[in-house]
Design a protein around this motif. Structure first.
Motif, PDB file in Angstrom:
ATOM      1  N   PRO A 150      -4.186   3.199   1.831  1.00 26.98           N
ATOM      2  CA  PRO A 150      -3.206   2.445   2.663  1.00 26.98           C
ATOM      3  C   PRO A 150      -1.762   3.071   2.607  1.00 26.98           C
ATOM      4  CG  PRO A 150      -3.426   1.109   0.722  1.00 26.98           C
ATOM      5  CD  PRO A 150      -4.576   2.250   0.853  1.00 26.98           C
ATOM      6  N   LEU A 151      -1.199   3.272   3.683  1.00 30.85           N
ATOM      7  CA  LEU A 151       0.428   3.668   3.797  1.00 30.85           C
ATOM      8  C   LEU A 151       1.278   2.401   3.448  1.00 30.85           C
ATOM      9  CD1 LEU A 151      -0.030   5.726   7.135  1.00 30.85           C
ATOM     10  CD2 LEU A 151       0.341   6.778   4.583  1.00 30.85           C
ATOM     11  N   TYR A 152       0.784   1.448   4.145  1.00 34.34           N
ATOM     12  CA  TYR A 152       1.666   0.227   4.118  1.00 34.34           C
ATOM     13  C   TYR A 152       0.677  -1.045   4.538  1.00 34.34           C
ATOM     14  CZ  TYR A 152       2.559   1.008   8.925  1.00 34.34           C
ATOM     15  OH  TYR A 152       2.240   1.047  10.213  1.00 34.34           O
ATOM     16  N   PHE A 354       4.912  -2.732   0.684  1.00 34.27           N
ATOM     17  CA  PHE A 354       4.309  -1.706  -0.341  1.00 34.27           C
ATOM     18  C   PHE A 354       2.896  -1.926  -0.658  1.00 34.27           C
ATOM     19  CE2 PHE A 354       5.066  -0.108  -4.819  1.00 34.27           C
ATOM     20  CZ  PHE A 354       5.272   1.334  -4.398  1.00 34.27           C
ATOM     21  N   PRO A 355       2.245  -0.852  -0.721  1.00 39.70           N
ATOM     22  CA  PRO A 355       0.950  -1.306  -0.886  1.00 39.70           C
ATOM     23  C   PRO A 355       0.374  -0.971  -2.535  1.00 39.70           C
ATOM     24  CG  PRO A 355       1.144   1.084  -0.144  1.00 39.70           C
ATOM     25  CD  PRO A 355       2.279   0.453  -0.181  1.00 39.70           C
ATOM     26  N   TYR A 356       1.247  -0.545  -3.321  1.00 36.37           N
ATOM     27  CA  TYR A 356       1.279  -0.736  -4.679  1.00 36.37           C
ATOM     28  C   TYR A 356       1.664  -1.700  -5.656  1.00 36.37           C
ATOM     29  CZ  TYR A 356      -0.063   4.291  -3.549  1.00 36.37           C
ATOM     30  OH  TYR A 356      -0.578   5.329  -3.086  1.00 36.37           O
ATOM     31  N   ASP A 357       1.303  -1.920  -6.651  1.00 29.09           N
ATOM     32  CA  ASP A 357       1.726  -2.814  -7.611  1.00 29.09           C
ATOM     33  C   ASP A 357       2.754  -2.318  -8.471  1.00 29.09           C
ATOM     34  OD1 ASP A 357       2.438  -4.556  -9.822  1.00 29.09           O
ATOM     35  OD2 ASP A 357       0.378  -4.795 -10.525  1.00 29.09           O
ATOM     36  N   PRO A 358       3.997  -3.000  -8.223  1.00 29.08           N
ATOM     37  CA  PRO A 358       5.202  -2.282  -8.633  1.00 29.08           C
ATOM     38  C   PRO A 358       5.421  -1.868  -9.896  1.00 29.08           C
ATOM     39  CG  PRO A 358       5.934  -3.728  -6.895  1.00 29.08           C
ATOM     40  CD  PRO A 358       4.497  -4.084  -7.295  1.00 29.08           C
ATOM     41  N   ALA A 359       4.763  -2.603 -10.769  1.00 29.43           N
ATOM     42  CA  ALA A 359       4.402  -2.733 -12.337  1.00 29.43           C
ATOM     43  C   ALA A 359       3.768  -1.475 -12.638  1.00 29.43           C
ATOM     44  CB  ALA A 359       3.823  -3.897 -12.730  1.00 29.43           C
ATOM     45  N   LYS A 360       2.853  -0.980 -11.665  1.00 32.45           N
ATOM     46  CA  LYS A 360       1.830   0.162 -12.241  1.00 32.45           C
ATOM     47  C   LYS A 360       2.463   1.628 -11.689  1.00 32.45           C
ATOM     48  CE  LYS A 360      -1.722  -3.006 -12.173  1.00 32.45           C
ATOM     49  NZ  LYS A 360      -3.348  -3.012 -11.934  1.00 32.45           N
ATOM     50  N   VAL A 361       3.718   1.667 -11.029  1.00 32.11           N
ATOM     51  CA  VAL A 361       4.195   2.848 -10.471  1.00 32.11           C
ATOM     52  C   VAL A 361       5.236   3.436 -11.475  1.00 32.11           C
ATOM     53  CG1 VAL A 361       3.414   2.368  -8.314  1.00 32.11           C
ATOM     54  CG2 VAL A 361       5.873   1.959  -9.119  1.00 32.11           C
ATOM     55  N   ALA A 364      11.007   5.573 -11.585  1.00 29.80           N
ATOM     56  CA  ALA A 364      11.805   5.857 -10.502  1.00 29.80           C
ATOM     57  C   ALA A 364      11.263   5.272  -9.385  1.00 29.80           C
ATOM     58  CB  ALA A 364      11.868   7.470 -10.414  1.00 29.80           C
ATOM     59  N   VAL A 365       9.912   5.200  -8.913  1.00 23.68           N
ATOM     60  CA  VAL A 365       9.426   4.566  -7.621  1.00 23.68           C
ATOM     61  C   VAL A 365       9.934   3.054  -7.772  1.00 23.68           C
ATOM     62  CG1 VAL A 365       7.761   4.113  -6.343  1.00 23.68           C
ATOM     63  CG2 VAL A 365       7.687   6.324  -7.403  1.00 23.68           C
ATOM     64  N   LYS A 366       9.589   2.522  -9.065  1.00 23.48           N
ATOM     65  CA  LYS A 366       9.811   1.068  -9.112  1.00 23.48           C
ATOM     66  C   LYS A 366      11.496   0.682  -8.859  1.00 23.48           C
ATOM     67  CE  LYS A 366       9.130  -2.970 -11.948  1.00 23.48           C
ATOM     68  NZ  LYS A 366      10.442  -3.555 -11.549  1.00 23.48           N
ATOM     69  N   ALA A 367      12.274   1.568  -9.436  1.00 24.59           N
ATOM     70  CA  ALA A 367      13.576   1.497  -9.246  1.00 24.59           C
ATOM     71  C   ALA A 367      14.058   1.603  -7.703  1.00 24.59           C
ATOM     72  CB  ALA A 367      14.326   2.433  -9.928  1.00 24.59           C
ATOM     73  N   ALA A 368      13.178   2.330  -6.943  1.00 23.20           N
ATOM     74  CA  ALA A 368      13.545   2.441  -5.541  1.00 23.20           C
ATOM     75  C   ALA A 368      13.059   1.251  -4.850  1.00 23.20           C
ATOM     76  CB  ALA A 368      12.868   3.836  -5.017  1.00 23.20           C
ATOM     77  N   TYR A 369      11.931   0.693  -5.280  1.00 20.80           N
ATOM     78  CA  TYR A 369      11.309  -0.486  -4.621  1.00 20.80           C
ATOM     79  C   TYR A 369      12.335  -1.712  -4.930  1.00 20.80           C
ATOM     80  CZ  TYR A 369       8.253  -4.590  -4.358  1.00 20.80           C
ATOM     81  OH  TYR A 369       7.633  -5.793  -4.332  1.00 20.80           O
TER      82      TYR A 369
END
Length: 441
Positions: A150-152, A354-361, A364-369
């Motif tokens: 998934p992209l989104y 966002f298709p990912y669990d923010p706690a698992k990325v 830096a990506v979580k900060a952007a999220y």
């Protein structure tokens, strides 16, 4: 907005085409059976412009990927939404399909049954990679394997004009079906009396974008506790108490003239002539084009809860790979880049979920999220709605979907606006979709 699936895909089943044209869908048509390549090479990517509002962004992303490394080169063929899916299906049936292409979340059963898609586990995805996705990724599962990255995601939410609700004495949006009907009816009545003539509510799909009635209907059916099929996907199940409750509720908006048939939900909302409507949250990009007409005058809320829940339809897009490609390793490299947490955080610019669990990325990506969602009440509402939803409705919709989406366009609209009876409309859907489900077995 997220584009609903094209009715033109009702053409010949890919599985049947493969059976009739022996080599058309075999790996021999594009490469040796089981060949994956060495991870270096050129791959063909066919896509519709999924970055909402900026059709050139997909090419920019492909160029960025090509510049980032030297092992894999991607050639982009950009298709149009009106016929892109059909062109991909025809090319695949002729043995000339792309290595990677864009597909709706939920994927298409014909491709899955024909073995035309490569599972993510064959494309370089590890269990650790797959574990980062949210549970909604299961919409792309088939026989215990994932076939789409998934992209989104999209989720149907409610949009409302804050200026209109405030004018007529409402400080917050409706939270239940009863509140929605009461609020919408009051706005329609009061605005008619003062000469404003605002429709309190409009169902997306009862207007100039009739294909949208599918996601609208399925969202409200879900809230009433209904389903599209039986648990084993063999029977269409819309002519039920839940289905009748849903259609009678939607119908009531037109019987008492709270909503006018034919008024565009989106255009009316932008012009301030529709107070509330629901659709995939990516329609926000369209609302924002209203400029001064909409700036600071609208907001997003979770769907009003029905008799059973506040769930809604899930949409969005994924990348899939050709199982017959000689370059599945290279294809996987590109897919993991384009559908990565880093890129998915960028897709949030057009309010993609966002298709990912923010706690698992990565941090830096979580900060952007977090930066994109921080302090944004609209994102709070979108994420609440996403959390209410499950893969179940999408997995049901996969079975008989082209027949269902085509039949619902006529039957639901006719039933809601009173041209046919509730029982007749729902029975017509079950009869038509039932034939398609029988044909799948």
């Amino acid at each position: 907005m997220a584009r609903p699936r094209s009715p033109r895909l009702i053409a010949v089943s890919l599985a049947i085409t493969c059976a009739l044209t022996a080599s058309a869908c075999s790996s021999a048509s594009t490469g040796a059976a089981g060949s994956q390549g060495d991870g270096k090479g050129t791959i063909e990517f066919w896509s519709m412009p999924f970055w909402i509002g900026q059709d050139d962004k997909v090419q920019q992303l492909v160029d960025e990927f090509n510049a980032s490394q030297s092992d894999v080169k991607v050639n982009l063929t950009q298709l149009e939404w009106k016929d892109g899916r059909e062109k991909i299906k025809q090319a695949m049936a002729a043995g000339q399909g792309p290595d990677v292409w864009l597909m709706n979340n939920g994927l298409e059963l014909d491709y899955l049954k024909a073995g035309s898609l490569a599972p993510l586990s064959d494309l370089g995805y590890t269990q650790a990679d797959l574990a980062k996705f949210t549970d909604l990724v299961k919409v792309n599962e088939y026989e215990d394997k994932l076939y789409g990255a998934p992209l989104y995601f999209d989720a149907t939410v409610m949009l409302y004009r804050t200026d209109v609700l405030e004018k007529y004495g409402y400080e917050k949006p409706p939270a239940t079906w009863d509140e929605l009907k009461t609020t919408a009816s009051a706005i329609t009545t009061k605005s008619a009396a003062d000469g404003s003539k605002i429709s309190g509510w409009q169902f997306k799909g009862m207007d100039d974008h009739v294909n949208a009635i599918n996601s609208t209907w399925e969202s409200f059916l879900c809230q009433a506790g209904g389903s599209l099929t039986s648990p084993d996907y063999t029977k269409s199940t819309q002519n039920t108490e839940a289905g009748k409750t849903t259609m009678n509720y939607m119908r009531s908006f037109y019987q008492d003239k709270t909503s006018p048939v034919g008024t565009s939900a989106l255009n009316g909302f932008i012009d301030g002539k529709v107070a509330m409507f629901s659709f995939y949250q990516s329609v926000i990009a369209n609302v924002e084009t209203g400029g001064a007409k909409t700036e600071g005058k609208w907001a997003v809320a979770p769907m009003p809860e029905g008799p059973k829940s506040g769930c809604s339809m899930v949409g969005g897009h994924s990348l899939v790979a050709n199982a017959g490609s000689q370059e599945t390793k290279a294809a996987g490299t590109f897919m993991k880049w384009l559908a990565s947490p880093e890129r998915s955080a960028q897709y949030m610019d057009f309010h993609a979920i966002f298709p990912y669990d923010p706690a698992k990325v990565e941090p830096a990506v979580k900060a952007a999220y977090d930066e994109k969602t921080k302090g944004d009440a609209n994102w709070t509402a979108i994420l609440e709605q996403a959390g209410r939803n499950t893969p179940d409705l999408v997995l049901q919709d996969r079975h008989g979907w082209s027949t269902r989406w085509e039949k619902q366009k006529s039957a639901i609209v006719a039933g809601v606006n009173g041209q046919s009876s509730v029982d007749g409309s729902l029975s017509a859907i079950d009869a038509e979709v039932g034939k398609a489900l029988d044909a799948e077995r």
